[in-house]
Motif scaffolding. Structure first.
Motif, PDB file in Angstrom:
ATOM      1  N   PRO A   1     -21.032  11.403 -57.740  1.00 36.46           N
ATOM      2  CA  PRO A   1     -21.957  10.256 -57.592  1.00 36.46           C
ATOM      3  C   PRO A   1     -22.455  10.384 -56.233  1.00 36.46           C
ATOM      4  CG  PRO A   1     -19.929   9.591 -58.645  1.00 36.46           C
ATOM      5  CD  PRO A   1     -19.696  10.908 -58.324  1.00 36.46           C
ATOM      6  N   ILE A   2     -23.539   9.942 -56.029  1.00 31.94           N
ATOM      7  CA  ILE A   2     -24.307   9.774 -54.576  1.00 31.94           C
ATOM      8  C   ILE A   2     -23.888   8.385 -54.113  1.00 31.94           C
ATOM      9  CG2 ILE A   2     -26.243   9.444 -53.015  1.00 31.94           C
ATOM     10  CD1 ILE A   2     -27.888  11.299 -55.261  1.00 31.94           C
ATOM     11  N   MET A   3     -23.063   8.126 -52.960  1.00 33.80           N
ATOM     12  CA  MET A   3     -22.312   7.084 -52.528  1.00 33.80           C
ATOM     13  C   MET A   3     -23.326   6.068 -51.689  1.00 33.80           C
ATOM     14  SD  MET A   3     -19.709   7.393 -54.497  1.00 33.80           S
ATOM     15  CE  MET A   3     -18.869   5.944 -53.849  1.00 33.80           C
ATOM     16  N   GLY A   4     -23.223   5.001 -51.608  1.00 31.47           N
ATOM     17  CA  GLY A   4     -23.783   4.104 -50.664  1.00 31.47           C
ATOM     18  C   GLY A   4     -22.986   3.273 -49.915  1.00 31.47           C
ATOM     19  N   ALA A   5     -23.326   2.411 -49.347  1.00 25.29           N
ATOM     20  CA  ALA A   5     -22.229   1.487 -48.213  1.00 25.29           C
ATOM     21  C   ALA A   5     -21.388   0.663 -49.360  1.00 25.29           C
ATOM     22  CB  ALA A   5     -23.082   0.588 -47.377  1.00 25.29           C
ATOM     23  N   ASN A   6     -21.814   0.325 -50.641  1.00 24.55           N
ATOM     24  CA  ASN A   6     -21.101  -0.608 -51.385  1.00 24.55           C
ATOM     25  C   ASN A   6     -20.533   0.250 -52.552  1.00 24.55           C
ATOM     26  OD1 ASN A   6     -21.429  -2.880 -49.727  1.00 24.55           O
ATOM     27  ND2 ASN A   6     -23.718  -2.904 -50.665  1.00 24.55           N
TER      28      ASN A   6
ATOM     29  N   THR B   1     -27.465   7.592 -64.310  1.00 20.03           N
ATOM     30  CA  THR B   1     -27.369   6.073 -64.175  1.00 20.03           C
ATOM     31  C   THR B   1     -27.643   5.685 -62.604  1.00 20.03           C
ATOM     32  OG1 THR B   1     -25.316   5.921 -65.667  1.00 20.03           O
ATOM     33  CG2 THR B   1     -25.507   4.122 -64.027  1.00 20.03           C
ATOM     34  N   TRP B   2     -28.561   4.864 -62.211  1.00 18.87           N
ATOM     35  CA  TRP B   2     -28.597   4.280 -61.167  1.00 18.87           C
ATOM     36  C   TRP B   2     -27.813   2.955 -60.998  1.00 18.87           C
ATOM     37  CZ3 TRP B   2     -32.055   6.358 -64.702  1.00 18.87           C
ATOM     38  CH2 TRP B   2     -33.010   7.474 -63.928  1.00 18.87           C
ATOM     39  N   PHE B   3     -27.284   2.926 -59.807  1.00 19.00           N
ATOM     40  CA  PHE B   3     -26.387   1.470 -59.706  1.00 19.00           C
ATOM     41  C   PHE B   3     -27.519   0.808 -58.535  1.00 19.00           C
ATOM     42  CE2 PHE B   3     -23.286   4.414 -60.974  1.00 19.00           C
ATOM     43  CZ  PHE B   3     -22.228   3.625 -61.591  1.00 19.00           C
ATOM     44  N   ILE B   4     -28.092  -0.309 -59.566  1.00 20.72           N
ATOM     45  CA  ILE B   4     -28.939  -1.100 -58.634  1.00 20.72           C
ATOM     46  C   ILE B   4     -28.225  -2.069 -57.648  1.00 20.72           C
ATOM     47  CG2 ILE B   4     -30.775  -3.023 -58.907  1.00 20.72           C
ATOM     48  CD1 ILE B   4     -31.281  -1.830 -61.623  1.00 20.72           C
ATOM     49  N   THR B   5     -27.089  -2.647 -58.203  1.00 18.70           N
ATOM     50  CA  THR B   5     -26.031  -3.218 -57.297  1.00 18.70           C
ATOM     51  C   THR B   5     -24.818  -2.730 -57.851  1.00 18.70           C
ATOM     52  OG1 THR B   5     -25.661  -5.185 -58.784  1.00 18.70           O
ATOM     53  CG2 THR B   5     -27.628  -5.370 -57.200  1.00 18.70           C
ATOM     54  N   PRO B   6     -23.546  -3.057 -57.298  1.00 18.25           N
ATOM     55  CA  PRO B   6     -22.421  -2.603 -57.877  1.00 18.25           C
ATOM     56  C   PRO B   6     -22.062  -3.169 -59.009  1.00 18.25           C
ATOM     57  CG  PRO B   6     -22.030  -3.175 -55.262  1.00 18.25           C
ATOM     58  CD  PRO B   6     -23.576  -3.611 -55.850  1.00 18.25           C
ATOM     59  N   LYS B   7     -22.671  -4.148 -59.638  1.00 17.99           N
ATOM     60  CA  LYS B   7     -22.353  -4.875 -60.836  1.00 17.99           C
ATOM     61  C   LYS B   7     -23.614  -4.516 -61.982  1.00 17.99           C
ATOM     62  CE  LYS B   7     -19.518  -8.679 -59.587  1.00 17.99           C
ATOM     63  NZ  LYS B   7     -19.088  -9.921 -59.540  1.00 17.99           N
ATOM     64  N   TRP B   8     -24.728  -3.919 -61.280  1.00 11.53           N
ATOM     65  CA  TRP B   8     -25.837  -4.120 -62.208  1.00 11.53           C
ATOM     66  C   TRP B   8     -26.245  -2.410 -62.305  1.00 11.53           C
ATOM     67  CZ3 TRP B   8     -31.331  -6.083 -60.673  1.00 11.53           C
ATOM     68  CH2 TRP B   8     -32.230  -5.897 -61.911  1.00 11.53           C
ATOM     69  N   THR B   9     -26.362  -1.825 -63.610  1.00 15.46           N
ATOM     70  CA  THR B   9     -26.774  -0.390 -63.699  1.00 15.46           C
ATOM     71  C   THR B   9     -27.812  -0.178 -64.629  1.00 15.46           C
ATOM     72  OG1 THR B   9     -25.208   0.234 -65.473  1.00 15.46           O
ATOM     73  CG2 THR B   9     -24.442   0.115 -63.025  1.00 15.46           C
ATOM     74  N   LEU B  10     -28.841   0.812 -64.451  1.00 13.98           N
ATOM     75  CA  LEU B  10     -29.638   1.304 -65.628  1.00 13.98           C
ATOM     76  C   LEU B  10     -29.414   2.720 -65.835  1.00 13.98           C
ATOM     77  CD1 LEU B  10     -32.515   0.662 -66.635  1.00 13.98           C
ATOM     78  CD2 LEU B  10     -33.557   1.522 -64.465  1.00 13.98           C
ATOM     79  N   SER B  11     -29.522   3.038 -66.985  1.00 14.55           N
ATOM     80  CA  SER B  11     -29.159   4.366 -67.538  1.00 14.55           C
ATOM     81  C   SER B  11     -30.276   5.125 -68.387  1.00 14.55           C
ATOM     82  CB  SER B  11     -27.860   4.365 -68.089  1.00 14.55           C
ATOM     83  OG  SER B  11     -26.761   4.103 -67.305  1.00 14.55           O
ATOM     84  N   GLY B  12     -30.246   6.280 -68.485  1.00 14.29           N
ATOM     85  CA  GLY B  12     -31.230   6.777 -69.372  1.00 14.29           C
ATOM     86  C   GLY B  12     -30.686   8.218 -69.595  1.00 14.29           C
TER      87      GLY B  12
END
Length: 309
Positions: free
Chosen positions: A135-140, A181-192
């Motif tokens: 995964p590419i990591m962010g602050a959260n 998979t894109w983690f729009i927020t830590p709780k909300w994802t979008l996958s294709g």
């Protein structure tokens, strides 16, 4: 991450396992609706995974058949999957893995005066080496993660050229995909998951025309897509899932293009993911098909259990 089917699976197998006449319904079974949420990464990191899929498909509309009648098709599909992902990363930060899927199917066909016939049994084996990037990591937490798999469908399934619907397609198919998979927020994802499909020639097709010596289904693209939100921390995610398939080149009969028979379908519905623990997960997804051309149109219900050893 778990894949078809028939990416599975379908082979994964999708329930429209129709290798029928040279005039319609030529595409092999592919992954339509078997995978959904957080598809870009395995749920518990490297190692061994076992997954079991059960899908029920019911179609009371079989459009564009080259003969009159009003047939109905129901199918129970099982996919048994084994995955291994190596813990050491290669140059570029990707982990090497291998995906194996064995389908089985049971058909209930109401032919209603049509020449359609069906056979039950084991489907075609799927073999897919893949590269999984970290995964590419962010602050959260994670922001983006993806995988490429070179999936191949081998003609190991049961096939009878006298039957219009078979568990196996009697052809080699190359069905690679890219999943993310894109983690729009830590709780909300979008996958294709985005597939390309190429099919070899079938030298023993089911056809009422004795002059038909071989057929070749046209190339196609198909995709699964999903978005979900975590409503119970570390346990329950709810969302929307769907899939689409579109044939992009003509099928061939005796080496000649056959115009007017390209397949397409679109589906959408609700889904849920329950995580018993970091190593055990249950997916439940419903799909309602629409805009089908030259293939069945119906509804799917899929259950998928994933265990990480």
């Amino acid at each position: 991450m778990i894949r078809r089917p028939l990416s599975t699976c379908l082979s994964a197998l999708a329930a429209a396992l129709v290798a029928s006449s040279a005039l319609a319904y030529d595409q092999p079974a592919v992954n339509l609706g078997f995978t959904s949420f957080i598809d870009g990464i395995p749920p518990a990191g490297p190692g061994w995974y076992f997954a079991q899929y059960i899908q029920y498909y019911s179609a009371d509309t079989l459009p564009d058949l080259p003969f009159p009648g009003d047939p109905e098709l129901d199918a129970w599909i099982s996919l048994t999957q084994l995955i291994y992902q190596h813990p050491k990363s290669l140059l570029g930060g990707a982990n090497l893995g291998l995906d194996l899927i064995l389908p089985a199917v049971d058909f209930d066909l109401t032919a209603d005066g049509t020449p359609l016939t069906a056979r039950d049994g084991l489907g075609d084996l799927l073999v897919g080496p893949y590269l999984q990037w970290a995964p590419i990591m962010g602050a959260n937490g994670p922001v983006f993660v993806h995988r490429i798999e070179l999936q191949t469908i081998l003609p190991t399934g049961e096939y009878d050229e006298t039957r219009s619907i078979n568990p196996g397609a009697n052809v080699v198919s190359f069905n690679p995909y890219w999943a993310a998979t894109w983690f729009i927020t830590p709780k909300w994802t979008l996958s294709g998951r985005f597939h390309y499909l190429w099919n070899a020639e079938n030298s023993d097709p089911n056809s009422p025309d004795p002059t038909v010596e071989d057929t070749q289904a046209g190339q196609a693209i198909h995709a699964n897509f999903a978005t979900e939100y975590e409503v119970v921390a570390q346990h329950l995610r709810l969302g929307i899932n769907g899939y689409a398939l579109r044939q992009i080149t003509d099928s061939k009969v005796n080496g000649n293009d056959l115009s007017g028979g390209k397949e397409q379908v679109f589906a959408i519905g609700p889904g849920a993911l329950w995580s018993f623990s970091p190593n055990n997960h249950l997916f439940a997804n419903l799909y309602f098909e629409m805009d089908a051309e030259n293939r069945p149109e119906g509804n799917r219900a899929t259950l998928r259990y994933v265990h990480h050893f």
